[in-house]
Design a protein around this motif. Structure first.
Motif, mmCIF file in Angstrom:
data_model
loop_
_atom_site.group_PDB
_atom_site.id
_atom_site.type_symbol
_atom_site.label_atom_id
_atom_site.label_comp_id
_atom_site.label_asym_id
_atom_site.label_seq_id
_atom_site.Cartn_x
_atom_site.Cartn_y
_atom_site.Cartn_z
ATOM 1 N N LYS A 192 0.860 -1.158 -0.002
ATOM 2 C CA LYS A 192 -0.047 0.092 -0.092
ATOM 3 C C LYS A 192 0.789 1.192 -0.044
ATOM 4 N N LYS A 193 1.806 1.397 0.924
ATOM 5 C CA LYS A 193 2.803 2.416 1.040
ATOM 6 C C LYS A 193 3.346 2.606 -0.465
ATOM 7 N N ARG A 194 3.879 1.510 -1.122
ATOM 8 C CA ARG A 194 4.519 1.818 -2.371
ATOM 9 C C ARG A 194 3.487 1.636 -3.772
ATOM 10 N N ARG A 195 2.493 1.665 -3.399
ATOM 11 C CA ARG A 195 1.224 1.681 -4.356
ATOM 12 C C ARG A 195 1.564 0.980 -5.598
ATOM 13 N N GLU A 196 1.836 -0.412 -5.505
ATOM 14 C CA GLU A 196 2.251 -1.339 -6.311
ATOM 15 C C GLU A 196 1.146 -2.420 -6.764
ATOM 16 N N ASN A 197 0.369 -2.679 -5.795
ATOM 17 C CA ASN A 197 -0.734 -3.321 -6.056
ATOM 18 C C ASN A 197 -0.488 -4.663 -6.786
#
Length: 263
Positions: A192-197
């Motif tokens: 979530k922090k890196r928004r990589e899904n």
């Protein structure tokens, strides 16, 4: 002689016959339970079954001040560990230290979680790449919480190469034994922090109490597996890369995985 003996996965009876014979012939028996732990037994049961007094070592006794190995210059000493004693780097270092002191050593292997996971889940051993450990987050002196992202990077790199990852879960004297659920929560937080899904739509397999008569093995998408109740420790996690069709069938039939993975 310093004899390294792996105890296997769950209780005092997991030891090999060769290991048991070596214990019975030893002058002194040491044990460390900080890298792993046998949850199906305790020290008293082990002493009764092995017929020997067991001296429990702390982490610093093994890693920082292993002066006790000097006894092996004149006596037959046994060093017991959970699983297979040579899987942990710490124990390899201890063996090298002994050799440098002119002490003869031997290794008697025990069942390892690294191979047990393959047997319980049906994931193929040769398709596993670099393993990793999810550590508990820790707080700095300034109150900042640090979460290691190394496990996430290892899992993602392995997956992109079409390979599986064996994920060990932290053991901490104060925080206890990390659960599969906590490990997945940490990975979700990084994602979530890196928004990589990357994480939630991947299959993961949780194994609890390997080596017992009733281990729990469950495969599911991470978004669902995070809520599964695995019960008491020890837990370990595997995150597969793209599945071979036999592996997919095994996860459905051996680990109660969702049938969608067969498509």
């Amino acid at each position: 002689m310093l004899n390294f003996i792996g105890l296997g996965l769950y209780d005092e009876k997991d030891i090999s016959v060769k290991g048991l014979e070596t214990i019975k012939n030893a002058d002194k028996v040491y044990l460390e339970f900080y890298t792993s732990h046998l949850f199906g037994t305790d020290i008293k049961k082990m002493e009764q079954f092995y017929g020997k007094k067991i001296h429990v070592l702390k982490r610093e006794d093994v890693e920082q001040h292993p002066d006790w190995i000097d006894e092996a210059k004149e006596k037959n000493i046994v060093f017991l560990t959970g699983g297979d004693s040579m899987v942990a780097t710490t124990h390899v270092d201890l063996r090298i230290r002994a050799i440098d002191k002119g002490i003869k050593t031997s290794v008697i292997h025990g069942a390892s979680i690294a191979s047990a996971v393959c047997g319980l889940t049906g994931l193929q051993n040769y398709r596993f790449s670099k393993s990793t450990t999810i550590p508990f987050p820790y707080t700095t002196g300034r109150g900042k919480t640090i979460v290691s992202e190394v496990p996430y990077d290892t899992i993602k790199s392995n997956f992109e190469q079409g390979l599986h990852t064996l994920v060990y879960l932290d053991i901490d004297m104060d925080k206890g034994y990390m659960s599969i659920n906590k490990g997945l929560e940490i990975l979700q937080g990084i994602d979530k922090k890196r928004r990589e899904n990357f994480i939630n739509d991947k299959i993961a397999v949780g194994v609890a109490r390997a080596g017992s008569y009733n281990p729990v093995i469950k495969a599911d998408y991470i978004s669902s597996l995070i809520d599964f109740e695995f019960g008491s420790p020890l837990h370990i996690l595997a995150i597969p890369g793209p599945l071979h069709f036999i592996e997919a069938e095994a996860l459905v039939k051996l680990a109660d995985g969702p049938e969608q993975i067969l498509d």
